[in-house]
Design a protein around this motif. Structure first.
Motif, short mmCIF file in Angstrom:
data_model
loop_
_atom_site.label_atom_id
_atom_site.label_comp_id
_atom_site.label_asym_id
_atom_site.label_seq_id
_atom_site.Cartn_x
_atom_site.Cartn_y
_atom_site.Cartn_z
N THR A 11 0.84 -1.20 0.00
CA THR A 11 0.00 0.00 0.00
C THR A 11 0.87 1.25 0.00
N HIS A 12 0.28 2.36 -0.42
CA HIS A 12 1.01 3.62 -0.52
C HIS A 12 0.26 4.75 0.19
N SER A 13 1.03 5.65 0.78
CA SER A 13 0.48 6.81 1.48
C SER A 13 1.01 8.09 0.82
N THR A 19 -2.90 8.90 -1.66
CA THR A 19 -3.67 10.09 -1.31
C THR A 19 -4.11 10.12 0.15
N LEU A 20 -3.85 9.05 0.90
CA LEU A 20 -4.11 9.05 2.34
C LEU A 20 -2.80 9.23 3.09
N THR A 21 -2.83 9.99 4.16
CA THR A 21 -1.64 10.10 5.01
C THR A 21 -1.37 8.73 5.63
N PRO A 22 -0.17 8.50 6.15
CA PRO A 22 0.09 7.22 6.81
C PRO A 22 -0.91 6.92 7.93
N ILE A 39 3.02 -0.87 4.81
CA ILE A 39 3.17 0.44 4.19
C ILE A 39 4.44 0.36 3.34
N THR A 40 4.28 0.54 2.04
CA THR A 40 5.39 0.31 1.10
C THR A 40 5.51 1.49 0.12
N ASP A 41 5.77 2.65 0.65
CA ASP A 41 5.90 3.82 -0.22
C ASP A 41 7.15 3.73 -1.08
N HIS A 42 7.11 4.44 -2.20
CA HIS A 42 8.21 4.38 -3.16
C HIS A 42 9.49 4.99 -2.59
N ASP A 43 10.50 4.16 -2.43
CA ASP A 43 11.87 4.62 -2.14
C ASP A 43 11.98 5.47 -0.88
N THR A 44 11.11 5.23 0.09
CA THR A 44 11.16 6.03 1.31
C THR A 44 10.59 5.26 2.50
N THR A 45 11.07 5.61 3.67
CA THR A 45 10.53 5.07 4.92
C THR A 45 9.84 6.17 5.74
N ALA A 46 9.60 7.30 5.10
CA ALA A 46 9.08 8.48 5.81
C ALA A 46 7.71 8.24 6.45
N GLY A 47 6.95 7.30 5.92
CA GLY A 47 5.62 7.06 6.47
C GLY A 47 5.58 6.12 7.66
N TRP A 48 6.71 5.48 7.96
CA TRP A 48 6.70 4.47 9.01
C TRP A 48 6.29 5.01 10.37
N ALA A 49 6.96 6.05 10.84
CA ALA A 49 6.72 6.55 12.20
C ALA A 49 5.28 7.03 12.39
#
Length: 288
Positions: A11-13, A19-22, A39-49
């Motif tokens: 899934t993507h945030s 289009t949804l925030t984490p 949570i598997t956003d493109h090339d980033t871990t920014a949504g994890w926390a």
């Protein structure tokens, strides 16, 4: 009656092109009846926390990313995606490579906007950046600008050949897929090839490449996905069985950028448990 857990591992945030925030994503996953979501956003871990902080009770979160990769076995190189689960987000080599790819994606997107503007298409790069809201920039953000300008009706039309699917599409400076598998494994993660047989997306890689990747450390293949026909899904399952790879299924949810719903395709508990085991996790990564 005991019911099998519902597991969606792709899934993507808004940390990339969803289009949804984490926080909204994990709440939507719980509302959709999921037990586990990645949570598997493109090339980033920014949504994890923020996803962990907002995790609803009863929902387990698998932290991951979708890596932009390429294979140089043909000319031009083929673009492909690698799902990476449960890796160390502070692994220096992987962190550096992801940062490089994010910069490359932004440079590419700005060049695509410049091409559009050169042809008289009134889209604004600052507006595209604003729409990304600090997340990894991708074609869906340019598509959103085209929609706002009234030039296309939806993301699907924006991704047609006359727009971002071909005419204004530029190649990305992605990670060599063998290097990506190596980096994910070195960071303690589990690499799974995303939608490997999705011919509707364009050229597909040969089975021989997947066999070589399996020998190099690839753990699994994503079989059940909306962009793969039933015949393609069956082919992926057969290939995974032949190579001893695990099989996943997932929605590849992007919010309103796509019509697919959370949990539209799911992963079997045995495959999920194998991912946890390969990453050295005996329990889900995070549980609300």
């Amino acid at each position: 009656m005991i019911t099998s857990p519902r597991i969606d591992l792709h899934t993507h945030s808004t940390a990339s092109d969803g289009t949804l925030t984490p926080a909204e994503l994990v709440r939507a996953a719980a509302d959709a009846g999921l037990d586990v979501v990645a949570i598997t956003d493109h090339d980033t871990t920014a949504g994890w926390a923020p996803a962990v902080a907002a995790l609803p009770t009863g929902l387990s979160l698998v932290r991951g990313a979708e890596l932009s990769c390429c294979w140089h076995g043909v000319e031009p190189a083929l673009s492909l995606h690698l799902l990476a689960y449960l890796f160390d987000p502070e692994s220096p080599e992987l962190v550096a490579e992801l940062a490089r790819v994010r910069i490359a994606r932004e440079t590419r997107a700005e060049r695509m906007v410049a091409l559009l503007r050169a042809d008289g298409v009134e889209v604004s790069w600052p507006q595209v950046l604003a729409g990304a809201a600090g997340g990894t920039v991708g074609r869906p953000h340019i598509a959103a600008a085209l929609i706002r300008a009234g030039l296309v009706a939806d993301t699907a039309e924006a991704f047609a050949p006359r727009w971002l699917g071909e005419r204004y599409r530029l190649p990305k400076d992605d990670i060599d897929v063998f290097r990506a598998v190596e980096l994910v494994r070195a960071a303690g993660g589990v690499p799974v090839f995303a939608h490997p047989r999705a011919s509707r997306r364009g050229p597909i890689v040969p089975d021989e490449l997947i066999a070589d990747l399996a020998a190099a450390g690839l753990a699994g293949l994503e079989a059940d996905h909306e962009d793969q026909s039933p015949a393609e899904q069956a082919h992926v399952r057969g290939l995974a069985a032949e190579l001893g790879l695990l099989v996943t299924g997932s929605s590849d949810f992007h919010g309103t950028h796509k019509t697919v719903r959370l949990g539209a395709f799911t992963t079997a508990p045995q495959a999920y448990e194998r991912i946890l085991a390969e990453a050295g996790e005996v329990t889900p990564v995070a549980t609300g």
